[in-house]
Design a protein around this motif. Structure first.
Motif, short mmCIF file in Angstrom:
data_model
loop_
_atom_site.label_atom_id
_atom_site.label_comp_id
_atom_site.label_asym_id
_atom_site.label_seq_id
_atom_site.Cartn_x
_atom_site.Cartn_y
_atom_site.Cartn_z
N ARG A 98 35.77 12.69 -74.94
CA ARG A 98 37.12 12.48 -74.45
C ARG A 98 37.12 12.51 -72.93
O ARG A 98 36.26 13.13 -72.29
N VAL A 99 38.08 11.83 -72.36
CA VAL A 99 38.20 11.75 -70.91
C VAL A 99 38.83 13.02 -70.37
O VAL A 99 39.87 13.46 -70.85
N GLN A 106 34.16 7.71 -60.23
CA GLN A 106 33.45 8.50 -61.22
C GLN A 106 34.34 8.86 -62.40
O GLN A 106 35.57 8.91 -62.27
N ILE A 107 33.68 9.11 -63.53
CA ILE A 107 34.36 9.46 -64.77
C ILE A 107 33.79 10.79 -65.25
O ILE A 107 32.57 10.96 -65.32
N LEU A 108 34.66 11.73 -65.59
CA LEU A 108 34.25 13.02 -66.13
C LEU A 108 34.65 13.05 -67.61
O LEU A 108 35.82 12.87 -67.95
N LEU A 109 33.66 13.26 -68.47
CA LEU A 109 33.89 13.27 -69.92
C LEU A 109 33.39 14.57 -70.53
O LEU A 109 32.44 15.18 -70.04
N GLN A 110 34.02 14.95 -71.62
CA GLN A 110 33.61 16.12 -72.40
C GLN A 110 33.26 15.61 -73.79
O GLN A 110 33.86 14.64 -74.28
N VAL A 111 32.29 16.22 -74.45
CA VAL A 111 31.88 15.80 -75.79
C VAL A 111 31.62 17.03 -76.65
O VAL A 111 31.14 18.06 -76.16
N GLU A 112 31.99 16.92 -77.92
CA GLU A 112 31.72 17.97 -78.91
C GLU A 112 31.00 17.35 -80.09
O GLU A 112 31.28 16.22 -80.48
N ILE A 127 29.05 13.19 -66.28
CA ILE A 127 29.65 12.47 -65.16
C ILE A 127 29.00 11.10 -65.10
O ILE A 127 27.77 10.98 -65.11
N TYR A 128 29.84 10.07 -65.07
CA TYR A 128 29.38 8.68 -64.97
C TYR A 128 29.84 8.08 -63.65
O TYR A 128 30.94 8.36 -63.18
#
Length: 139
Positions: A98-99, A106-112, A127-128
């Protein structure tokens, strides 16, 4: 979005790519989230019978990369941080990204990651870097 979603799923699930060859499929994407899954069988397990950490990390990378590249402009991973919270059991494993922040550069994302029990077994932050368009490209 529906046509774009179908095209994204077709491209990212192309046979012969690393993730697909390892059984990881992107299953859905929204404006601010993406999901991948793996049917983790014996070929995905480490010697103690749980899903290998490399499978989990690949799922996390695929879920975040799919999301980061879902909005027309390509993005590349700058950094990732992963935490293994508990053993991931074999069976259906899902990763959902999720964003947190979608910036101009830049894009910061979290993943579970969740295993068949529904418990969160791993989490990560990515971080992309968004790639710049050439001035001749259409927006």
């Amino acid at each position: 979005m529906e046509q774009r979603k179908k095209e994204l799923l077709r491209v990212v699930n192309t046979p012969g790519t690393f993730a697909v060859n390892n059984g990881i499929l992107c299953t859905d994407v929204g404006e601010d989230w993406a999901e991948v899954e793996l049917q983790a069988g014996e070929d995905c397990l480490n010697p103690i019978g749980i899903v290998h950490g490399g499978c989990i990390l690949t799922m996390m990378d695929q879920a975040t990369g799919f999301l980061a590249n879902s909005r027309e402009i390509s993005s590349l991973t700058l950094s990732c941080q992963a935490k293994f919270l508990r053993p991931t059991q074999p069976g259906l494993v899902k990763a959902r990204s999720r964003v947190i922040h979608w910036g101009e550069d830049q894009i910061l994302l979290q993943v579970e990651v969740r295993d068949r029990t529904g418990e969160v077994t791993a989490e990560g932050t990515y971080i992309y870097q968004r790639m710049k368009r050439a001035s001749s490209e259409k927006a």
